[in-house]
Write an enzyme that holds these catalytic residues in place. Structure first.
Site, PDB file in Angstrom:
ATOM      1  N   CYS A   6      34.918 -17.523  34.347  1.00 56.77           N
ATOM      2  CA  CYS A   6      35.485 -17.019  35.604  1.00 56.77           C
ATOM      3  C   CYS A   6      34.360 -16.754  36.593  1.00 56.77           C
ATOM      4  CB  CYS A   6      36.251 -15.713  35.389  1.00 56.77           C
ATOM      5  SG  CYS A   6      37.687 -15.832  34.323  1.00 56.77           S
ATOM      6  N   ASP A   7      34.677 -16.901  37.862  1.00 57.20           N
ATOM      7  CA  ASP A   7      33.747 -16.474  38.891  1.00 57.20           C
ATOM      8  C   ASP A   7      34.532 -16.099  40.143  1.00 57.20           C
ATOM      9  OD1 ASP A   7      30.632 -16.439  39.334  1.00 57.20           O
ATOM     10  OD2 ASP A   7      31.550 -17.014  41.233  1.00 57.20           O
TER      11      ASP A   7
END
Length: 257
Positions: free
Chosen positions: A104-105
């Site tokens: 995730c970012d």
């Protein structure tokens, strides 16, 4: 908005993670391990609250280098590119063998400009002066790599785990999705901004804020998934895991075992 530490750490089990490996749900199929490719405590807390057992392996990805490689990418595209890079990097580590790897970012967008982590107090101060009383969008990219069969395929086809013999890694099934939310901020005065930045909380958060900490005091509205603003949308993850035939209910069962 949730921040990752910069260095890779050894895989560390989250509560209930030990019960996942080798277990089967009622249908008889083994339930996969989940590996979170992030050092973010906020993302870990989301998975824990959702009852999902997992381990943590942090990527070695240079976020700034990847963003520089794609200068024309939109803020939303940048979030997805970084999520994919993290997941694919960790998928190549031995600790992630046989697991589903979640990357995730988060990237904050204001006036079409992408804002990552400020890192420095002076940068955070300027960010808050610019976003006080306004509305921006927090984009969180999600990318899941299916490593469940890769170990056996590697050994059968190359005689070694992917990447360990210097050869090209085998293709891994993967999928991803973006979750975005509009975030509105209160009018925050200079004294409050300075006090907030002095806590250090916003320095490693995309957009220089959190909604699961002190920064919540300055957020007046969120339109979208609040978990996406924190750093990981469980509803998005549910959909991605379903593409690989994995249900959250099966993972809940292993977490209770």
């Amino acid at each position: 908005m949730s921040g990752d530490a910069g260095a890779r750490v050894s895989a560390a089990p989250a509560p209930g993670a030990e019960a996942t490996e080798g277990q089967e749900h009622d249908g008889g199929a083994p339930v996969p391990r989940l590996v979170l490719a992030s050092a973010s405590p906020s993302r870990a807390r989301i998975l824990e609250a959702a009852g999902l057992p997992f381990t943590v392996v942090v990527s070695d990805v240079d976020e700034d280098a990847i963003a520089a490689e794609y200068p024309l990418a939109s803020p939303a595209e940048t979030a997805q590119l970084l999520a994919r890079a993290k997941s694919e990097d960790v998928a190549g580590h031995p600790e992630a063998s046989g697991a589903l790897v979640i990357g995730c970012d988060s990237v904050f967008e204001l006036d079409g400009v992408a804002y990552g982590k400020p890192w420095e107090p002076e940068v955070a101060l300027e960010r808050w002066r610019g976003q006080s009383g306004r509305t921006g969008h927090l984009h969180t990219g999600h990318w899941v790599v299916d490593n469940r069969d890769i170990a056996s395929r590697d050994v059968a086809e190359t005689g070694a785990l992917s990447g360990t013999d210097g050869g090209a890694p085998l293709a891994r099934p993967a999928t991803g999705a973006l979750s975005s939310a509009a975030v509105s901020f209160a009018d925050v005065d200079e004294e409050e901004i300075a006090a907030y930045v002095a806590t250090g909380e916003p320095l490693q958060c995309a957009g220089a804020f959190t909604i699961d900490g002190r920064g919540a005091a300055f957020v007046t509205a969120v339109e979208g998934d609040p978990n996406a603003v924190i750093g990981l949308s469980v509803s998005t993850l549910r959909s991605l895991l379903a593409e690989f035939g994995v249900s959250l209910a099966a993972l809940w069962e292993t977490g209770r075992a």
